[in-house]
Write an enzyme that holds these catalytic residues in place. Structure first.
Site, mmCIF file in Angstrom:
data_model
loop_
_atom_site.group_PDB
_atom_site.id
_atom_site.type_symbol
_atom_site.label_atom_id
_atom_site.label_comp_id
_atom_site.label_asym_id
_atom_site.label_seq_id
_atom_site.Cartn_x
_atom_site.Cartn_y
_atom_site.Cartn_z
ATOM 1 C CG LEU A 1 9.183 -17.049 -3.679
ATOM 2 C CD1 LEU A 1 8.842 -17.092 -2.192
ATOM 3 C CD2 LEU A 1 9.648 -15.644 -4.068
ATOM 4 C CG HIS B 1 0.472 2.516 -9.276
ATOM 5 N ND1 HIS B 1 0.153 2.044 -8.030
ATOM 6 C CD2 HIS B 1 -0.582 3.286 -9.671
ATOM 7 C CE1 HIS B 1 -1.041 2.510 -7.674
ATOM 8 N NE2 HIS B 1 -1.501 3.272 -8.645
ATOM 9 N NE ARG C 1 -7.146 2.186 -6.318
ATOM 10 C CZ ARG C 1 -6.012 2.288 -5.658
ATOM 11 N NH1 ARG C 1 -4.913 2.640 -6.294
ATOM 12 N NH2 ARG C 1 -5.942 2.053 -4.374
ATOM 13 C CG ASP D 1 -2.076 0.921 1.119
ATOM 14 O OD1 ASP D 1 -2.331 1.444 0.012
ATOM 15 O OD2 ASP D 1 -2.742 1.161 2.146
#
Ligand code: FPP
Length: 257
Positions: A146, A52, A86, A35
């Site tokens: 991962l 972003h 948005r 965030d």
């Protein structure tokens, strides 16, 4: 015997370089609410999209760090079911970023043995992005390092309703007995089926809420918050979150006596 090991960031992004973490007590599954991209940009007088864009660099370095220190599962919240509210220009920009990220990072992630997955309502995304996602999934399917879940068009309540519908349909088709449904069976019908529950949830930018993220999976997660916005979150912050997690006393509703 538990032993410590030293972590060194290969790309020198983390100038502090060495941190001690207990390798035997690593969280198996870390989730992150990334965030504060917009707030970071506003503070610098930049358009939100620059936040972003910088957020993508942060994501790259955290994925590399997680892989280097042998975290097994990392789930990041990239776009929620509510984020469609948005402005269209921002939604389109984010979708382009996801596409760019896949394009730019897929080979490197493949080499690093990362298994990429996407969770959420993928069918609502553009066909082009769906194809890229499928390609990334296939290419990295056999990687056993991962496991990176990127949550896009994801909502925890939607996910739970989806699992309920699937199980209800199976019960109605007499494939299962409704009375046999338990937490384990339910878990297997979520996007994160066969993955361990979240151990550590990290949220950046100071807000202290879960925002419809992994509601079921976070039942016993330890929460870790930082005021730093996502674009300024560094590998050393990630390591700090893990070190703090390792000091927590996890009781899972029982008593540690
Ligand atoms: C929250 O910041 C962030 C998002 C809604 C998007 C997260 C996306 C990225 C980090 C980009 C990279 C992701 C991938 C998978 C390539 P915000 O816009 O809500 O910030 P604000 O609360 O300060 O407005």
């Amino acid at each position: 015997m538990w032993k410590d090991f030293f972590y060194k960031n290969e790309k020198n992004e983390n100038e502090k370089a060495f941190n001690t973490i207990n390798a035997a007590k690593l969280p198996t599954h870390i989730a992150i609410i990334m965030d504060g991209n917009g707030r970071w940009a506003s503070k610098k007088g930049l358009p939100r999209k620059m936040g972003h864009k910088k957020g993508v660099s942060t994501l790259k370095s955290i994925v590399h760090t997680a892989s280097d220190i042998n975290i097994k599962y990392l789930t990041v919240y990239a776009f929620s079911t509510e984020n469609w509210k948005r402005p269209l220009t921002e939604v389109n920009f984010l979708m382009k970023l996801f596409s760019y990220y896949l394009d730019a990072e897929i080979d490197e992630m493949y080499r690093k043995n990362v298994h990429i997955d996407f969770i959420g309502g993928i069918k609502d995304l553009s066909l082009g992005l769906q194809e890229q996602i499928e390609k990334a999934r296939k290419k990295t399917a056999d990687n056993d390092g991962l496991h990176l879940n990127i949550a896009v068009n994801y909502g925890g309540r939607d996910e739970i309703v989806m699992a309920v519908k699937k199980l209800a349909q199976m019960a109605s088709d007499k494939k299962i007995n409704a009375l046999d449904i338990d937490a384990k069976m339910f878990d297997d019908y979520l996007y994160t089926a066969h993955q361990p529950a979240v151990d550590l949830l990290i949220r950046t930018s100071g807000d202290m809420r879960i925002s419809n993220f992994l509601l079921w999976q976070c039942a016993y997660a330890e929460f870790w918050f930082t005021k730093k916005n996502w674009p300024e979150f560094m590998p050393e912050d990630f390591i700090q979150a893990i070190m703090d997690y390792q000091k927590r006393d996890r009781k899972f509703g029982g008593l540690n006596v």
